[in-house]
Write a protein that holds these residues in place. Sequence first.
Motif, PDB file in Angstrom:
ATOM      1  N   SER A 185      48.186  -1.911  17.119  1.00 37.21           N
ATOM      2  CA  SER A 185      47.553  -0.843  17.902  1.00 37.21           C
ATOM      3  C   SER A 185      46.091  -1.193  18.123  1.00 37.21           C
ATOM      4  O   SER A 185      45.355  -1.434  17.172  1.00 37.21           O
ATOM      5  CB  SER A 185      47.655   0.489  17.167  1.00 37.21           C
ATOM      6  OG  SER A 185      48.995   0.886  17.093  1.00 37.21           O
ATOM      7  N   CYS A 186      45.701  -1.233  19.385  1.00 34.98           N
ATOM      8  CA  CYS A 186      44.327  -1.582  19.748  1.00 34.98           C
ATOM      9  C   CYS A 186      43.759  -0.504  20.657  1.00 34.98           C
ATOM     10  O   CYS A 186      44.461   0.034  21.510  1.00 34.98           O
ATOM     11  CB  CYS A 186      44.285  -2.909  20.494  1.00 34.98           C
ATOM     12  SG  CYS A 186      44.865  -4.307  19.574  1.00 34.98           S
ATOM     13  N   ALA A 187      42.489  -0.261  20.475  1.00 35.53           N
ATOM     14  CA  ALA A 187      41.789   0.680  21.343  1.00 35.53           C
ATOM     15  C   ALA A 187      41.373  -0.023  22.631  1.00 35.53           C
ATOM     16  O   ALA A 187      41.073  -1.220  22.630  1.00 35.53           O
ATOM     17  CB  ALA A 187      40.556   1.226  20.632  1.00 35.53           C
ATOM     18  N   GLY A 188      41.375   0.727  23.716  1.00 33.10           N
ATOM     19  CA  GLY A 188      40.874   0.194  24.974  1.00 33.10           C
ATOM     20  C   GLY A 188      39.449  -0.293  24.799  1.00 33.10           C
ATOM     21  O   GLY A 188      38.652   0.345  24.113  1.00 33.10           O
ATOM     22  N   ASP A 225      51.471  -5.000  26.677  1.00 32.38           N
ATOM     23  CA  ASP A 225      51.859  -3.927  25.766  1.00 32.38           C
ATOM     24  C   ASP A 225      53.287  -4.192  25.299  1.00 32.38           C
ATOM     25  O   ASP A 225      53.955  -5.123  25.762  1.00 32.38           O
ATOM     26  CB  ASP A 225      51.688  -2.549  26.407  1.00 32.38           C
ATOM     27  CG  ASP A 225      52.582  -2.296  27.606  1.00 32.38           C
ATOM     28  OD1 ASP A 225      53.651  -2.928  27.726  1.00 32.38           O
ATOM     29  OD2 ASP A 225      52.213  -1.448  28.435  1.00 32.38           O
ATOM     30  N   SER A 226      53.779  -3.410  24.351  1.00 35.87           N
ATOM     31  CA  SER A 226      55.082  -3.682  23.747  1.00 35.87           C
ATOM     32  C   SER A 226      56.230  -3.606  24.748  1.00 35.87           C
ATOM     33  O   SER A 226      57.177  -4.398  24.680  1.00 35.87           O
ATOM     34  CB  SER A 226      55.336  -2.752  22.559  1.00 35.87           C
ATOM     35  OG  SER A 226      55.199  -1.410  22.929  1.00 35.87           O
ATOM     36  N   GLU A 284      40.002  -8.337  27.646  1.00 35.27           N
ATOM     37  CA  GLU A 284      39.689  -6.972  27.216  1.00 35.27           C
ATOM     38  C   GLU A 284      40.954  -6.129  27.253  1.00 35.27           C
ATOM     39  O   GLU A 284      41.674  -6.116  28.252  1.00 35.27           O
ATOM     40  CB  GLU A 284      38.642  -6.346  28.129  1.00 35.27           C
ATOM     41  CG  GLU A 284      38.259  -4.944  27.713  1.00 35.27           C
ATOM     42  CD  GLU A 284      37.144  -4.361  28.562  1.00 35.27           C
ATOM     43  OE1 GLU A 284      36.900  -3.150  28.441  1.00 35.27           O
ATOM     44  OE2 GLU A 284      36.528  -5.096  29.350  1.00 35.27           O
ATOM     45  N   VAL A 285      41.215  -5.424  26.163  1.00 32.30           N
ATOM     46  CA  VAL A 285      42.345  -4.497  26.103  1.00 32.30           C
ATOM     47  C   VAL A 285      42.035  -3.340  27.047  1.00 32.30           C
ATOM     48  O   VAL A 285      41.007  -2.674  26.897  1.00 32.30           O
ATOM     49  CB  VAL A 285      42.561  -3.988  24.655  1.00 32.30           C
ATOM     50  CG1 VAL A 285      43.607  -2.909  24.606  1.00 32.30           C
ATOM     51  CG2 VAL A 285      42.918  -5.157  23.734  1.00 32.30           C
ATOM     52  N   ILE A 342      36.622 -10.110  18.910  1.00 32.07           N
ATOM     53  CA  ILE A 342      35.170 -10.188  18.929  1.00 32.07           C
ATOM     54  C   ILE A 342      34.505  -8.827  19.114  1.00 32.07           C
ATOM     55  O   ILE A 342      33.301  -8.707  18.960  1.00 32.07           O
ATOM     56  CB  ILE A 342      34.666 -11.193  19.988  1.00 32.07           C
ATOM     57  CG1 ILE A 342      35.164 -10.868  21.385  1.00 32.07           C
ATOM     58  CG2 ILE A 342      35.071 -12.614  19.593  1.00 32.07           C
ATOM     59  CD1 ILE A 342      34.621 -11.743  22.486  1.00 32.07           C
ATOM     60  N   PHE A 343      35.294  -7.816  19.450  1.00 26.87           N
ATOM     61  CA  PHE A 343      34.757  -6.459  19.574  1.00 26.87           C
ATOM     62  C   PHE A 343      35.926  -5.507  19.489  1.00 26.87           C
ATOM     63  O   PHE A 343      36.948  -5.726  20.113  1.00 26.87           O
ATOM     64  CB  PHE A 343      34.032  -6.280  20.911  1.00 26.87           C
ATOM     65  CG  PHE A 343      33.488  -4.894  21.120  1.00 26.87           C
ATOM     66  CD1 PHE A 343      32.342  -4.478  20.472  1.00 26.87           C
ATOM     67  CD2 PHE A 343      34.129  -4.002  21.952  1.00 26.87           C
ATOM     68  CE1 PHE A 343      31.855  -3.197  20.647  1.00 26.87           C
ATOM     69  CE2 PHE A 343      33.645  -2.717  22.141  1.00 26.87           C
ATOM     70  CZ  PHE A 343      32.501  -2.316  21.479  1.00 26.87           C
ATOM     71  N   ASP A 344      35.793  -4.440  18.686  1.00 26.17           N
ATOM     72  CA  ASP A 344      36.872  -3.443  18.645  1.00 26.17           C
ATOM     73  C   ASP A 344      36.373  -2.061  18.931  1.00 26.17           C
ATOM     74  O   ASP A 344      35.270  -1.790  19.151  1.00 26.17           O
ATOM     75  CB  ASP A 344      37.624  -3.476  17.327  1.00 26.17           C
ATOM     76  CG  ASP A 344      36.757  -3.136  16.120  1.00 26.17           C
ATOM     77  OD1 ASP A 344      35.616  -2.674  16.295  1.00 26.17           O
ATOM     78  OD2 ASP A 344      37.217  -3.359  15.003  1.00 26.17           O
TER      79      ASP A 344
END
Length: 87
Positions: free
Chosen positions: A10-13, A32-33, A60-61, A85-87
């Motif tokens: 699970s990743c945040a935009g 995505d899944s 980028e997500v 590198i950034f969340d």
Amino acid sequence: MEHLYWDLGSCAGGALYEVELRGSTARVCLMDSEEYQAYLDGDEYEFHGGFFDISPVVLEVPHDDYWYLVIDSNPARIKVQVAQIFD
């Protein structure tokens, strides 16, 4: 279908991932899944990314979801490093 993949979970935009490719060009796909399952099933799918012959690649997500990173290349000829590198 042979490919390399990372289960990013699970990743945040807005999260950023850097992909370092060595030894070959590759198609780098962030999916995505649901899209990843379509990819595995051989169905039509959509992804974020593209075909890259230079690296590092930064993706980028686009939105909150469960994500996979797929490297579609000859697995025997490519080395890949992935880092958030950034969340």
